[in-house]
Design an enzyme around this catalytic site. Structure first.
Site, short mmCIF file in Angstrom:
data_model
loop_
_atom_site.label_atom_id
_atom_site.label_comp_id
_atom_site.label_asym_id
_atom_site.label_seq_id
_atom_site.Cartn_x
_atom_site.Cartn_y
_atom_site.Cartn_z
N SER A 550 0.84 -1.19 0.00
CA SER A 550 0.00 0.00 0.00
C SER A 550 0.88 1.24 0.00
O SER A 550 1.66 1.43 -0.93
CB SER A 550 -0.96 -0.05 1.19
N ASP A 637 -9.73 -3.61 -5.67
CA ASP A 637 -9.19 -2.75 -4.61
C ASP A 637 -9.74 -1.34 -4.77
O ASP A 637 -9.60 -0.72 -5.82
CB ASP A 637 -7.66 -2.73 -4.70
N HIS A 669 -8.28 -4.80 -1.29
CA HIS A 669 -7.01 -4.24 -0.83
C HIS A 669 -6.23 -5.22 0.03
O HIS A 669 -5.01 -5.22 0.03
CB HIS A 669 -7.29 -2.95 -0.04
#
Length: 698
Positions: A550, A637, A669
């Site tokens: 991320s 995501d 995600h």
């Protein structure tokens, strides 16, 4: 084998007099058949390039599986007349939520349950394996039981896009009510009387912005809007105080917050602000009753960088403030949670999370102590208003996840359970330590290191090393335990975490020094840690691999550009590598909220230039040799769109970098759902890292 080559379909992005040609932005069109075909071609190429690792992937998967007690039970937690716990069953992907009646109301010792023996009076509340039937993805975002124990609400996502369908179940019959609420956010809860459900929904930019009140047994169309926040910079959440006295509606950005109270006895009343929002001031509250008076304990950072704890009257929260814990630089107050007789305070000091018990009468805090140099500890909370014990979670790099009950009256720390690790695991076989690297501006950066002792101490001779980093949103990477990591350690790999600026490990200033126009410190800190580990003989560049996900994936992309010669390979999970394009577009999910973290390049030319200087996609260079790169993403995501790593890999291919893209076509995600699927996904990543390190045959 030839990698897929994405078509170049240039568009011009123009901001602040700067024209940028973007050849791959067309990959954002998720519904375009050409885009899906390209992603599938990338997956096929990655499968082919990694086919030789299938035996190693299977070995690692079996190692994870073999160390895990697959049929197991969690430690029961008490609520009302029931003990609540979860089961896992060998061969099943998802946990099963259960409860059993409390035999003795005066006994707070959780029952010792055996996974192989029936539990008297057990009731299955939610079997994820049943609910997931027919779906490739399954995730629960809301799960709550009414105070009287007769109803359960649950919110389910079967796509990975974090939009949850909310349902309510009658626990006496096991049948669901007709109530179905689509498109909710996570975290829905019952009102104390169980007659209503409070939930939130999101706007078009995936920002939770509205709080709703639903009466059980009625149609969702008649739900009442309690609160909505029009400012796109703020998210909204809601929940009841443990005392059941108030509904608290929280509104917050990265730097500013405001909280509202609604009397739980009248949820139709107008929410009242506790402290009106002021730019740059954050606060959070918990409710207590002292001497018969409703009070609020409030953590805030007004003139207190690492936060201060005060107590105010709930009837007049803007009135006199009693300072409970004054601001102390280096002690970052994180959370306060009130119970009837005392409160739990959680904070960070010297890079570690701490837990203390606050005495209402004296304002004294009793800190719980643990023996290890590095550890992660935190209160897991209790739904009960007046428990005699505090439930704690504890772990370290070498100590598996542990559940304690801390007996407040006696100070006794009662071991309830330690995660079993099968196959003869012995914590004494592994070591952990903290070392310090020096950043380019002289700042000392903490580094956590763990290794298997039989291979020798780190630094005695260069070893393969796996370096992890994150460094954003004041999020701290804790020294926790990982079964999967043992597969690396047992092959002689040293694991290290670079606690770079932008995270929260060393207090609020540590975060401030790694965001906005100081963001490059996050990247240069990580490079400094890598160079330190090489200089001190821990490893060599050809035996050093890096990983982050991320915002940590942004870190990976940035260091690949800054120091490509330092790393042999990099895994970037759901990576935020096209940050500038995303943060320039306020219509995309979360962009406006993110301006407090990264800056606003749309309206500020200096921020635009600064972000452009480090965004990985913008800075791929043709005159360097990149490390091997594996980018992992998910089609659904909603936090970091798949298009970012897809574009990045396409750009890396232009400069002949060895880059692979793995896109889960039904996931979000957090990757795939289901524990066996997750283990296989992790085995894929670890096998790739071991191959880069030359340990594929180990």
């Amino acid at each position: 084998m030839h990698p897929p080559v994405a078509d170049a379909r240039p568009i011009i992005r123009s901001h602040h007099g700067d024209d940028v040609e973007d050849r791959y932005e067309w990959l954002r069109a998720k519904e375009d058949a050409d885009v899906i075909a390209h992603l599938e071609a990338e997956n096929a190429y990655t499968d082919a390039r990694t086919a030789h690792l299938e035996p190693l992937r299977e070995r690692i998967f079996e190692e994870i599986k073999g160390r895990t007690l697959e049929t197991d039970l969690s430690v029961p937690s008490r609520r009302g007349a029931w003990w609540y716990y979860a089961r896992t069953v060998e061969g099943q992907q998802y946990s099963i939520n259960c409860r059993a009646p409390i035999a003795d109301e005066a006994d707070w010792t959780p029952p010792l349950l055996s996974p192989d023996a029936p539990v008297p009076g057990e009731q299955i509340l939610l079997d994820g394996n049943v609910e997931a039937e027919g779906h490739e993805f399954f995730s629960v975002g809301s799960l709550d039981i009414s105070t009287d124990g007769t109803r359960m609400l649950y919110g389910v996502d079967v796509a990975g896009d974090e939009r949850y369908t909310l349902r309510i179940r009658d626990l006496a019959t096991g049948a669901d009510f007709d109530d179905v609420i689509e498109g909710t956010f996570s975290g829905a809860v019952f009102s104390p009387d169980g007659r209503h459900v409070v939930y939130t929904t999101v706007d078009d930019a995936w920002r939770p912005d509205t709080v709703w009140l639903h009466e059980v047994g009625t149609a969702a169309e008649s739900d009442r809007k309690i609160f909505t926040e029009p400012d796109e910079r703020y998210w909204v959440g809601a929940g009841f105080t443990r005392s059941d006295r108030y509904l608290v509606i929280g509104v917050g950005s990265s730097i500013t917050s405001e909280e509202y109270l609604v009397d739980a006895a009248d949820l139709t009343a107008e929410p009242r602000s506790v402290w009106p929002r002021r730019e740059g001031v954050e606060y959070s509250l918990t409710h207590a009753v002292i001497g018969g008076e409703d009070v609020l304990y409030i953590l805030h950072n007004e003139g207190a960088l690492d936060f201060e704890l005060v107590r105010v009257a709930a009837s007049d929260p803007t009135g006199d403030r009693h300072v409970v814990l004054a601001h102390e630089p280096g002690r970052r107050l994180l959370d306060v949670s009130a119970y009837r007789d005392w409160a739990i305070v959680e904070y960070r000091r010297e890079g570690l999370a701490r837990v203390g018990v606050l005495d209402y009468a004296t304002d004294a805090v009793t800190e719980l102590s643990f023996d290890e140099e590095l550890y992660a500890a935190g209160a897991s909370g209790s739904a009960e208003w007046a428990p005699p014990v505090i439930r704690l979670g504890y772990a370290s790099f070498v100590t598996p996840g542990t559940v304690y009950d801390y007996e407040v009256a006696t100070g006794a720390l009662l071991l309830r359970r330690r995660q079993p690790v099968l196959g003869g695991y012995d914590p004494a076989d592994y070591g952990q330590e903290r070392v310090w690297a020096v950043a380019e501006d002289g700042t000392r950066v903490p580094v956590s290191v763990v290794w298997k002792r039989s291979f020798g101490a780190p630094g005695e001779s260069p070893r393969p090393l796996h370096l992890y980093g994150y460094g954003s949103y004041e999020h701290s990477i804790e020294p926790g335990f990982s079964v999967a990591r043992l597969s690396m350690l047992d092959r002689g790999v040293v694991f290290a975490i670079a606690h770079v600026r932008g995270g929260g490990e060393m207090g609020r200033q540590w975060y401030e020094d790694g965001k906005l126009l100081a963001k490059r410190n996050t990247f240069t800190d990580f490079v400094a840690v890598g160079r330190h580990l090489v200089a001190e003989g821990y490893t060599t560049p050809d035996r050093l691999v890096a990983e982050g996900g991320s915002a940590g994936g942004l870190l990976m992309g940035a260091v690949a550009n800054l120091a490509p010669d330092l790393f042999a390979g990099i895994v970037a999970g759901v990576p935020f590598v096209d940050a500038l394009t995303t943060i320039l577009d306020p219509s995309l999910p979360l962009t406006v909220i993110e301006w407090d973290e990264w800056g606003d390049p749309l309206h500020n030319a200096d921020v635009y230039a600064y972000m452009k200087s480090y965004t990985p996609y913008e800075n791929v260079a043709a005159d360097v040799t990149y490390p091997k790169i594996l980018a992992v993403t998910s089609l659904n995501d909603t936090r970091v769109f798949y298009v970012e790593p897809a574009k990045w890999v396409a750009r890396l291919r232009e400069v002949e970098a060895d880059a692979l893209l793995k896109c889960e076509m039904v996931a979000g995600h957090g990757g795939v759902s289901g524990r066996y699927n997750s283990w296989r996904e992790r085995a894929f990543e670890l096998a790739w890292l071991l191959d880069v390190l030359g340990l594929a045959d180990a």
